[in-house]
Design an enzyme around this catalytic site. Sequence first.
Site, PDB file in Angstrom:
ATOM      1  N   ALA A   8       0.814  -1.228   0.000  1.00  0.00           N
ATOM      2  CA  ALA A   8       0.000   0.000   0.000  1.00  0.00           C
ATOM      3  C   ALA A   8       0.842   1.270   0.000  1.00  0.00           C
ATOM      4  CB  ALA A   8      -0.936  -0.005   1.201  1.00  0.00           C
ATOM      5  N   VAL A  12       2.364   2.133  -6.900  1.00  0.00           N
ATOM      6  CA  VAL A  12       0.997   1.813  -7.322  1.00  0.00           C
ATOM      7  C   VAL A  12       0.075   1.795  -6.105  1.00  0.00           C
ATOM      8  CG1 VAL A  12      -0.501   0.080  -8.375  1.00  0.00           C
ATOM      9  CG2 VAL A  12       1.786   0.468  -9.318  1.00  0.00           C
ATOM     10  N   ALA A  96      -2.830 -10.145 -13.456  1.00  0.00           N
ATOM     11  CA  ALA A  96      -2.751  -9.411 -14.730  1.00  0.00           C
ATOM     12  C   ALA A  96      -1.413  -8.684 -14.811  1.00  0.00           C
ATOM     13  CB  ALA A  96      -3.899  -8.419 -14.865  1.00  0.00           C
ATOM     14  N   PRO A  97      -0.674  -8.891 -15.907  1.00  0.00           N
ATOM     15  CA  PRO A  97       0.588  -8.163 -16.049  1.00  0.00           C
ATOM     16  C   PRO A  97       0.361  -6.684 -16.262  1.00  0.00           C
ATOM     17  CG  PRO A  97       0.133  -9.465 -18.031  1.00  0.00           C
ATOM     18  CD  PRO A  97      -0.925  -9.816 -17.020  1.00  0.00           C
ATOM     19  N   ASN A  98      -0.880  -6.312 -16.690  1.00  0.00           N
ATOM     20  CA  ASN A  98      -1.164  -4.889 -16.899  1.00  0.00           C
ATOM     21  C   ASN A  98      -2.647  -4.624 -16.646  1.00  0.00           C
ATOM     22  OD1 ASN A  98      -1.272  -2.205 -17.824  1.00  0.00           O
ATOM     23  ND2 ASN A  98       0.499  -2.590 -19.119  1.00  0.00           N
ATOM     24  N   HIS A 126      10.334   1.578 -18.888  1.00  0.00           N
ATOM     25  CA  HIS A 126       9.776   1.757 -17.541  1.00  0.00           C
ATOM     26  C   HIS A 126      10.701   2.622 -16.693  1.00  0.00           C
ATOM     27  CE1 HIS A 126       7.188  -1.629 -18.698  1.00  0.00           C
ATOM     28  NE2 HIS A 126       6.404  -1.265 -17.694  1.00  0.00           N
ATOM     29  N   HIS A 127      10.156   3.079 -15.561  1.00  0.00           N
ATOM     30  CA  HIS A 127      10.927   3.833 -14.559  1.00  0.00           C
ATOM     31  C   HIS A 127      12.137   3.001 -14.108  1.00  0.00           C
ATOM     32  CE1 HIS A 127       9.193   1.281 -11.373  1.00  0.00           C
ATOM     33  NE2 HIS A 127       8.134   1.288 -12.153  1.00  0.00           N
ATOM     34  N   LYS A 130      12.033  -0.250 -11.648  1.00  0.00           N
ATOM     35  CA  LYS A 130      11.343  -1.516 -11.929  1.00  0.00           C
ATOM     36  C   LYS A 130      12.350  -2.655 -11.829  1.00  0.00           C
ATOM     37  CE  LYS A 130       8.418  -3.916 -15.309  1.00  0.00           C
ATOM     38  NZ  LYS A 130       7.445  -4.410 -14.330  1.00  0.00           N
ATOM     39  N   THR A 137       4.038  -7.237 -19.287  1.00  0.00           N
ATOM     40  CA  THR A 137       3.208  -6.857 -20.441  1.00  0.00           C
ATOM     41  C   THR A 137       3.912  -7.223 -21.745  1.00  0.00           C
ATOM     42  OG1 THR A 137       2.308  -5.035 -19.160  1.00  0.00           O
ATOM     43  CG2 THR A 137       2.019  -4.915 -21.546  1.00  0.00           C
TER      44      THR A 137
HETATM   45  P1  NAP Z   1       7.182  -0.148  -5.433  1.00  0.00           P
HETATM   46  O1  NAP Z   1       6.998   1.328  -5.508  1.00  0.00           O
HETATM   47  O2  NAP Z   1       8.557  -0.712  -5.196  1.00  0.00           O
HETATM   48  O3  NAP Z   1       6.196  -0.672  -4.300  1.00  0.00           O
HETATM   49  C1  NAP Z   1       6.219  -1.957  -3.759  1.00  0.00           C
HETATM   50  C2  NAP Z   1       5.803  -1.836  -2.311  1.00  0.00           C
HETATM   51  O4  NAP Z   1       5.649  -3.147  -1.764  1.00  0.00           O
HETATM   52  C3  NAP Z   1       6.847  -1.111  -1.448  1.00  0.00           C
HETATM   53  O5  NAP Z   1       6.165  -0.166  -0.633  1.00  0.00           O
HETATM   54  C4  NAP Z   1       7.423  -2.261  -0.611  1.00  0.00           C
HETATM   55  O6  NAP Z   1       7.878  -1.848   0.654  1.00  0.00           O
HETATM   56  C5  NAP Z   1       6.212  -3.148  -0.469  1.00  0.00           C
HETATM   57  N1  NAP Z   1       6.539  -4.512  -0.065  1.00  0.00           N
HETATM   58  C6  NAP Z   1       7.662  -5.236  -0.327  1.00  0.00           C
HETATM   59  N2  NAP Z   1       7.551  -6.466   0.228  1.00  0.00           N
HETATM   60  C7  NAP Z   1       6.337  -6.516   0.833  1.00  0.00           C
HETATM   61  C8  NAP Z   1       5.643  -7.508   1.575  1.00  0.00           C
HETATM   62  N3  NAP Z   1       6.181  -8.723   1.787  1.00  0.00           N
HETATM   63  N4  NAP Z   1       4.405  -7.219   2.048  1.00  0.00           N
HETATM   64  C9  NAP Z   1       3.836  -6.016   1.858  1.00  0.00           C
HETATM   65  N5  NAP Z   1       4.459  -5.001   1.154  1.00  0.00           N
HETATM   66  C10 NAP Z   1       5.691  -5.265   0.655  1.00  0.00           C
HETATM   67  O7  NAP Z   1       6.636  -0.867  -6.764  1.00  0.00           O
HETATM   68  P2  NAP Z   1       5.412  -0.430  -7.691  1.00  0.00           P
HETATM   69  O8  NAP Z   1       5.907   0.399  -8.804  1.00  0.00           O
HETATM   70  O9  NAP Z   1       4.290   0.042  -6.833  1.00  0.00           O
HETATM   71  O10 NAP Z   1       5.043  -1.846  -8.334  1.00  0.00           O
HETATM   72  C11 NAP Z   1       4.704  -2.948  -7.534  1.00  0.00           C
HETATM   73  C12 NAP Z   1       4.616  -4.195  -8.408  1.00  0.00           C
HETATM   74  O11 NAP Z   1       3.509  -4.044  -9.307  1.00  0.00           O
HETATM   75  C13 NAP Z   1       5.840  -4.443  -9.299  1.00  0.00           C
HETATM   76  O12 NAP Z   1       6.023  -5.840  -9.448  1.00  0.00           O
HETATM   77  C14 NAP Z   1       5.426  -3.832 -10.632  1.00  0.00           C
HETATM   78  O13 NAP Z   1       6.114  -4.420 -11.731  1.00  0.00           O
HETATM   79  C15 NAP Z   1       3.972  -4.191 -10.640  1.00  0.00           C
HETATM   80  N6  NAP Z   1       3.126  -3.353 -11.461  1.00  0.00           N
HETATM   81  C16 NAP Z   1       2.094  -3.978 -12.058  1.00  0.00           C
HETATM   82  C17 NAP Z   1       1.198  -3.249 -12.780  1.00  0.00           C
HETATM   83  C18 NAP Z   1       0.028  -3.955 -13.413  1.00  0.00           C
HETATM   84  O14 NAP Z   1      -0.783  -3.296 -14.073  1.00  0.00           O
HETATM   85  N7  NAP Z   1      -0.094  -5.265 -13.244  1.00  0.00           N
HETATM   86  C19 NAP Z   1       1.342  -1.873 -12.905  1.00  0.00           C
HETATM   87  C20 NAP Z   1       2.412  -1.249 -12.271  1.00  0.00           C
HETATM   88  C21 NAP Z   1       3.293  -2.000 -11.531  1.00  0.00           C
HETATM   89  P3  NAP Z   1       9.468  -1.574   0.863  1.00  0.00           P
HETATM   90  O15 NAP Z   1       9.734  -0.332   0.066  1.00  0.00           O
HETATM   91  O16 NAP Z   1       9.563  -1.433   2.336  1.00  0.00           O
HETATM   92  O17 NAP Z   1      10.182  -2.784   0.312  1.00  0.00           O
END
Ligand code: NAP
Length: 214
Positions: A8, A12, A96-98, A126-127, A130, A137
Site C-alpha cells: 500500500a 501503485v 494481470a501483467p497490466n 519503464h521507470h 522496476k 506486459t
Molecule cells: P514499489 O513502488 O517498489 O512498491 C512496492 C511496495 O511493496 C513497497 O512499498 C514495498 O515496501 C512493499 N513490499 C515489499 N515487500 C512486501 C511484503 N512482503 N508485504 C507487503 N508489502 C511489501 O513498486 P510499484 O511500482 O508500486 O510496483 C509494484 C509491483 O507491481 C511491481 O512488481 C510492478 O512491476 C507491478 N506493477 C504492475 C502493474 C500492473 O498493471 N499489473 C502496474 C504497475 C506496476 P518496501 O519499500 O519497504 O520494500
Amino acid sequence: MRLLLFGARGKVGSVLAPKLAEAGHDVREIRRGDSFEPAGHDAAVDFTRPDAVRANVETCLGAGVPCVVGTTGLGDDALADLDALARERSVQCFVAPNFALGAVVMMRLAAEAAHSLQRAEIVEMHHETKVDAPSGTAKATAALLPGEVPIHSVRLPGLVAHQEVLFGAPGQLLTIRHDTISREAFVPGVLLALERLHELPAGVTVGLDRLLGR
Ligand code: NAP
C-alpha cells in the site's frame, strides 16, 4: 469488500489505496514485515515485489481468501503452484501483467496486426526502479505474436510504463504504442477484477482480457 492491500505504500499501492476506499471498500494496508491474518477478508490485492508476492498470495489462498495480483515477475512454475493451491482451496486468483485498459487494447491490436505483418519487435520502457525485465506486459504481448519476438527493455528516470510494438515490412513501419502517464491508469482494472473475482473459476486466471467483452 473487506480487503487486504499488500504494498500500500508503494508507487501503485499509494494511488490504489484511496481509490479502493473511495469505491466503498474497507482496506487494511499491509506493509513489509507486518503480521496479518487473512481470515475474515473478502479478497487480497498485491502490488509488491517479485520476491514478496508469492508468500503473500500463498498465505491468502491457503486461508481461502481470493487474490488479485498486479505484481509482475511471477514465473510459470510459481503460477502453476499457485494455481494448484487455489484449486485445492476452491478459491480464485486473478493475475494481470497490466491493469491499464488501454494496454489490453494495445495487445489486441498487436495480435490483429500480426496477421498481416509478420516481423515484430517490442520496446518496453519503464521507470528506473522496476525490478524485473522484460516487463510482464511485453512477455504477454510477445506470447500473442507468432515466432520469437525480440523484446528491448529500457529503464530510465522520467518514465512510468510505456510500450511500443513495431511491425516492419519492406517500405513500411507500423507502430502500436501505449503510454501509462500516471498510475491512476491501473485503478479501473483493479476495481473490475475485484467486482468479477467471484465469478471466475477456482485457480489462476491470467490477463485483464479475460474480464473484458469484445
Ligand atoms: P514499489 O513502488 O517498489 O512498491 C512496492 C511496495 O511493496 C513497497 O512499498 C514495498 O515496501 C512493499 N513490499 C515489499 N515487500 C512486501 C511484503 N512482503 N508485504 C507487503 N508489502 C511489501 O513498486 P510499484 O511500482 O508500486 O510496483 C509494484 C509491483 O507491481 C511491481 O512488481 C510492478 O512491476 C507491478 N506493477 C504492475 C502493474 C500492473 O498493471 N499489473 C502496474 C504497475 C506496476 P518496501 O519499500 O519497504 O520494500
